[in-house]
Design a protein around this motif. Structure first.
Motif, PDB file in Angstrom:
ATOM      1  N   ILE A 288      -4.328  14.814  11.943  1.00 17.97           N
ATOM      2  CA  ILE A 288      -6.026  14.451  11.940  1.00 17.97           C
ATOM      3  C   ILE A 288      -6.302  13.534  10.767  1.00 17.97           C
ATOM      4  CG2 ILE A 288      -8.605  14.587  12.298  1.00 17.97           C
ATOM      5  CD1 ILE A 288      -8.085  17.414  13.537  1.00 17.97           C
ATOM      6  N   PHE A 289      -6.654  12.486  11.353  1.00 18.13           N
ATOM      7  CA  PHE A 289      -6.128  11.113   9.607  1.00 18.13           C
ATOM      8  C   PHE A 289      -7.558  10.798   9.600  1.00 18.13           C
ATOM      9  CE2 PHE A 289      -2.290   8.944   8.097  1.00 18.13           C
ATOM     10  CZ  PHE A 289      -3.301   8.598   7.250  1.00 18.13           C
ATOM     11  N   ASP A 290      -8.244  10.712   8.738  1.00 17.51           N
ATOM     12  CA  ASP A 290      -9.022   9.994   8.858  1.00 17.51           C
ATOM     13  C   ASP A 290      -9.255   9.143   8.127  1.00 17.51           C
ATOM     14  OD1 ASP A 290     -12.060   9.248   8.468  1.00 17.51           O
ATOM     15  OD2 ASP A 290     -13.076  10.919   7.501  1.00 17.51           O
ATOM     16  N   GLU A 291      -9.405   7.275   8.198  1.00 14.95           N
ATOM     17  CA  GLU A 291      -9.140   6.014   7.584  1.00 14.95           C
ATOM     18  C   GLU A 291      -7.643   5.895   6.540  1.00 14.95           C
ATOM     19  OE1 GLU A 291     -11.279   3.799   7.764  1.00 14.95           O
ATOM     20  OE2 GLU A 291     -13.343   4.921   7.981  1.00 14.95           O
ATOM     21  N   PRO A 292      -6.752   5.619   7.903  1.00 13.32           N
ATOM     22  CA  PRO A 292      -5.349   6.227   7.130  1.00 13.32           C
ATOM     23  C   PRO A 292      -4.463   4.308   6.640  1.00 13.32           C
ATOM     24  CG  PRO A 292      -5.057   5.927   9.790  1.00 13.32           C
ATOM     25  CD  PRO A 292      -6.617   6.306   8.741  1.00 13.32           C
ATOM     26  N   MET A 293      -5.621   3.811   6.863  1.00 17.31           N
ATOM     27  CA  MET A 293      -5.429   1.744   6.346  1.00 17.31           C
ATOM     28  C   MET A 293      -6.228   1.846   4.728  1.00 17.31           C
ATOM     29  SD  MET A 293      -3.405   0.739   8.205  1.00 17.31           S
ATOM     30  CE  MET A 293      -2.716   2.231   8.552  1.00 17.31           C
ATOM     31  N   SER A 294      -7.221   3.026   4.756  1.00 15.72           N
ATOM     32  CA  SER A 294      -8.103   2.310   3.615  1.00 15.72           C
ATOM     33  C   SER A 294      -7.395   2.155   2.021  1.00 15.72           C
ATOM     34  CB  SER A 294      -9.427   3.640   3.211  1.00 15.72           C
ATOM     35  OG  SER A 294      -9.132   4.532   3.082  1.00 15.72           O
ATOM     36  N   GLY A 295      -7.509   1.278   1.265  1.00 14.60           N
ATOM     37  CA  GLY A 295      -7.351   0.880   0.009  1.00 14.60           C
ATOM     38  C   GLY A 295      -5.684   0.941   0.183  1.00 14.60           C
ATOM     39  N   LEU A 296      -5.283  -0.034   0.961  1.00 15.70           N
ATOM     40  CA  LEU A 296      -3.850   0.720   1.501  1.00 15.70           C
ATOM     41  C   LEU A 296      -3.229  -1.047   1.377  1.00 15.70           C
ATOM     42  CD1 LEU A 296      -2.070   3.050   3.393  1.00 15.70           C
ATOM     43  CD2 LEU A 296      -3.081   3.299   0.883  1.00 15.70           C
ATOM     44  N   ASP A 297      -1.914  -1.658  -0.041  1.00 20.94           N
ATOM     45  CA  ASP A 297      -1.716  -2.452   0.926  1.00 20.94           C
ATOM     46  C   ASP A 297      -1.288  -3.280   1.958  1.00 20.94           C
ATOM     47  OD1 ASP A 297       0.941  -2.304   0.116  1.00 20.94           O
ATOM     48  OD2 ASP A 297       0.633  -2.128  -2.367  1.00 20.94           O
ATOM     49  N   PRO A 298      -0.423  -4.281   1.902  1.00 19.44           N
ATOM     50  CA  PRO A 298      -0.144  -4.666   3.180  1.00 19.44           C
ATOM     51  C   PRO A 298       1.172  -3.754   3.842  1.00 19.44           C
ATOM     52  CG  PRO A 298      -0.745  -6.451   2.635  1.00 19.44           C
ATOM     53  CD  PRO A 298      -0.905  -6.035   1.781  1.00 19.44           C
ATOM     54  N   LYS A 299       2.075  -4.293   2.701  1.00 20.26           N
ATOM     55  CA  LYS A 299       3.371  -3.311   2.500  1.00 20.26           C
ATOM     56  C   LYS A 299       2.997  -1.326   3.182  1.00 20.26           C
ATOM     57  CE  LYS A 299       7.393  -2.841   0.677  1.00 20.26           C
ATOM     58  NZ  LYS A 299       8.610  -2.769  -0.692  1.00 20.26           N
ATOM     59  N   SER A 300       2.350  -1.280   1.991  1.00 20.61           N
ATOM     60  CA  SER A 300       1.553   0.417   2.606  1.00 20.61           C
ATOM     61  C   SER A 300       1.624   1.008   4.126  1.00 20.61           C
ATOM     62  CB  SER A 300       1.394   0.756   1.333  1.00 20.61           C
ATOM     63  OG  SER A 300       1.319   1.040  -0.165  1.00 20.61           O
ATOM     64  N   ARG A 301       0.878  -0.006   4.634  1.00 20.86           N
ATOM     65  CA  ARG A 301       0.088   0.098   5.190  1.00 20.86           C
ATOM     66  C   ARG A 301       1.089   0.031   6.274  1.00 20.86           C
ATOM     67  NH1 ARG A 301      -4.792  -4.300   6.410  1.00 20.86           N
ATOM     68  NH2 ARG A 301      -5.137  -4.610   3.556  1.00 20.86           N
ATOM     69  N   ALA A 302       2.203  -1.194   6.601  1.00 18.35           N
ATOM     70  CA  ALA A 302       2.773  -1.383   7.335  1.00 18.35           C
ATOM     71  C   ALA A 302       3.961   0.082   7.616  1.00 18.35           C
ATOM     72  CB  ALA A 302       3.523  -2.420   6.909  1.00 18.35           C
ATOM     73  N   PHE A 303       4.078   0.617   6.263  1.00 17.05           N
ATOM     74  CA  PHE A 303       5.042   1.613   6.468  1.00 17.05           C
ATOM     75  C   PHE A 303       4.380   3.122   7.319  1.00 17.05           C
ATOM     76  CE2 PHE A 303       5.461   6.084   3.594  1.00 17.05           C
ATOM     77  CZ  PHE A 303       6.499   6.507   4.280  1.00 17.05           C
ATOM     78  N   ILE A 304       2.775   3.292   7.205  1.00 12.48           N
ATOM     79  CA  ILE A 304       1.714   4.447   7.477  1.00 12.48           C
ATOM     80  C   ILE A 304       1.974   3.909   9.191  1.00 12.48           C
ATOM     81  CG2 ILE A 304      -0.050   5.042   7.951  1.00 12.48           C
ATOM     82  CD1 ILE A 304       0.971   5.363   5.232  1.00 12.48           C
ATOM     83  N   ILE A 305       1.315   2.335   9.241  1.00 10.00           N
ATOM     84  CA  ILE A 305       1.860   2.471  11.095  1.00 10.00           C
ATOM     85  C   ILE A 305       3.147   2.975  11.631  1.00 10.00           C
ATOM     86  CG2 ILE A 305       1.559   0.265  12.809  1.00 10.00           C
ATOM     87  CD1 ILE A 305      -0.677  -0.601  10.615  1.00 10.00           C
ATOM     88  N   ASP A 306       4.049   2.499  10.925  1.00  9.57           N
ATOM     89  CA  ASP A 306       5.366   2.568  11.238  1.00  9.57           C
ATOM     90  C   ASP A 306       5.753   5.361  11.600  1.00  9.57           C
ATOM     91  OD1 ASP A 306       7.509   0.811  11.855  1.00  9.57           O
ATOM     92  OD2 ASP A 306       7.925   0.594   9.693  1.00  9.57           O
ATOM     93  N   LEU A 307       5.259   5.159  10.123  1.00 10.40           N
ATOM     94  CA  LEU A 307       4.942   6.826  10.185  1.00 10.40           C
ATOM     95  C   LEU A 307       4.077   7.374  11.251  1.00 10.40           C
ATOM     96  CD1 LEU A 307       5.388   9.289   8.311  1.00 10.40           C
ATOM     97  CD2 LEU A 307       3.370   9.478   7.141  1.00 10.40           C
TER      98      LEU A 307
END
Ligand code: ADP
Ligand code: MG
Length: 270
Positions: A167-186
Motif C-alpha cells: 500500500i503506497f501513498d503518493e509514490p511520486m511525491s517529491g521525486l525528480d523524473p529519474k527517481s519517478r521512472a525508477f519507482i514506476i519500473d519497481l
C-alpha cells in the motif's frame, strides 16, 4: 479472481461529524494494481490507513481475505501476525516512517519485528539494498539523506518484510523524473512478481502510465467512479468535477489565456 479486500460502506471522521471518508464500497483483487485517485483532501491517505489497519472504520466494514479487520484482532494473535506480515504500508511522508540510527538498521527492523531469524533478516536487507540501489548509503543516518533517498529507504524497509500487498501513498511525491521512472519500473516489477499494489495519487500521468484500475474519490470524500484507467482519463467531466484537471493560465507570446491542461496524455514513441 481472488479477493484481497472487500470494503463495505466505510466512513471515517477525525473530528466528530466531519467526514474524511464517506460511505466507500469497493473490492481489491489479488495481484492487481489499484490506484486511488483524488484531489488534495479527498480522503486517499485516510482510506489507505484504514486498509492497513492504522485507522478503523467509524461505520462500515473492511474484510481482508474474508476476515473482518478489527482493532482488537490487530492487537495480538494469529490474524495480527499474518496481516502485519502480508500488508506493507509506505507512508506519504517518509520522515514519519523512518526512525532507526542507520539505513541498514531500518531495513532489518521490520523482519526482526516479525520474528524472522537475524541471519535471514540481514540477507533480505542485503538483497533489497541492491534492488533499490541504495547500498552506497547503507551506513548513513536517515537524517543525512535527500528526500528521494529517504523515499527509497522507506520503500526498502517495507520490501524487506516481503509483503504480498503493498500500500503506497503518493509514490511520486517529491521525486525528480529519474527517481519517478525508477519507482514506476519497481511498481511494475513488484506487480509482475505477484504483489497486489494499492496506491494513492493525484497524478493523472501516473494513472496513464500504469493503466491500472482506478478508484476516484471526490471532494465530498465519496467514491465517484471505479473503472479502468482509460475510462477515467477519457471522462473529462469527471476529472473536472473531482478537481483532477483544471484550467491553467499560460502564455502564447503576447497573450495570456486559460484552458484545460491536457498534458498527462501527451507522449511520443521514438
Ligand atoms: P488526501 O490524502 O486525499 O489528501 P486525507 O485523507 O489526508 O486526504 O484527508 C481527508 C480529510 O481528512 C481532509 O479534509 C483532511 O483535512 C482531513 N484530515 C486528514 N488527517 C486529519 C487529522 N489527522 N486530523 C483531522 N483531520 C484530518
Ligand atoms: Mg494524502
Amino acid at each position: 479472481m481472488d479477493l484481497v479486500y472487500h470494503i463495505e460502506h466505510v466512513s471515517y471522521s477525525y473530528v466528530k461529524g466531519v467526514r474524511a471518508l464517506n460511505d466507500v464500497t469497493f473490492d481489491v483483487y489479488q495481484n492487481e494494481i489499484l490506484s486511488i485517485l483524488g484531489s488534495n483532501g479527498s480522503g486517499k491517505s485516510t482510506l489507505l490507513q484504514l486498509l492497513c489497519g492504522l485507522l478503523f472504520p467509524e461505520e462500515g466494514q473492511i474484510f481482508y481475505k474474508d476476515e473482518l479487520v478489527t482493532e482488537k484482532k490487530l492487537k495480538s494473535g494469529k490474524f495480527q501476525q499474518s496481516f502485519r506480515s502480508e500488508v506493507g504500508f509506505i507512508f506519504q511522508n517518509s520522515e514519519v516512517q523512518l526512525f532507526c540510527p542507520t539505513v541498514f538498521d531500518e531495513l532489518v527492523f521490520g523482519p526482526l519485528q516479525l520474528n524472522i531469524p537475524e541471519e535471514e533478516a540481514i540477507q533480505r536487507a542485503e538483497e533489497v539494498l541492491q534492488l533499490m540501489r541504495i547500498d552506497n548509503i547503507r551506513n548513513r543516518p536517515v537524517y543525512m539523506l535527500s528526500g528521494g533517498e529517504r523515499k527509497k529507504v522507506a520503500i526498502a524497509a517495507v520490501l524487506t518484510m516481503n509483503p504480498q500487498v503493498i500500500i503506497f501513498d503518493e509514490p511520486m511525491s517529491g521525486l525528480d523524473p529519474k527517481s519517478r521512472a525508477f519507482i514506476i519500473d519497481l511498481l511494475f516489477e513488484l506487480n509482475q512478481a505477484g504483489k497486489t499494489i494499492i496506491l494513492a495519487t493525484h497524478h493523472l500521468e501516473l494513472v496513464s502510465i500504469l493503466q491500472s484500475r482506478v478508484a476516484v474519490l471526490n471532494e465530498k470524500h465519496k467514491l465517484e467512479k471505479i473503472a479502468p484507467a482509460v475510462d477515467i482519463l477519457n471522462d473529462t467531466e469527471l476529472l473536472v468535477n473531482t478537481n483532477l484537471i483544471s484550467e491553467y493560465p499560460h502564455r502564447h507570446e503576447h497573450t495570456i489565456h486559460k484552458h484545460l491542461w491536457p498534458g498527462y496524455n501527451f507522449h511520443r514513441h521514438e
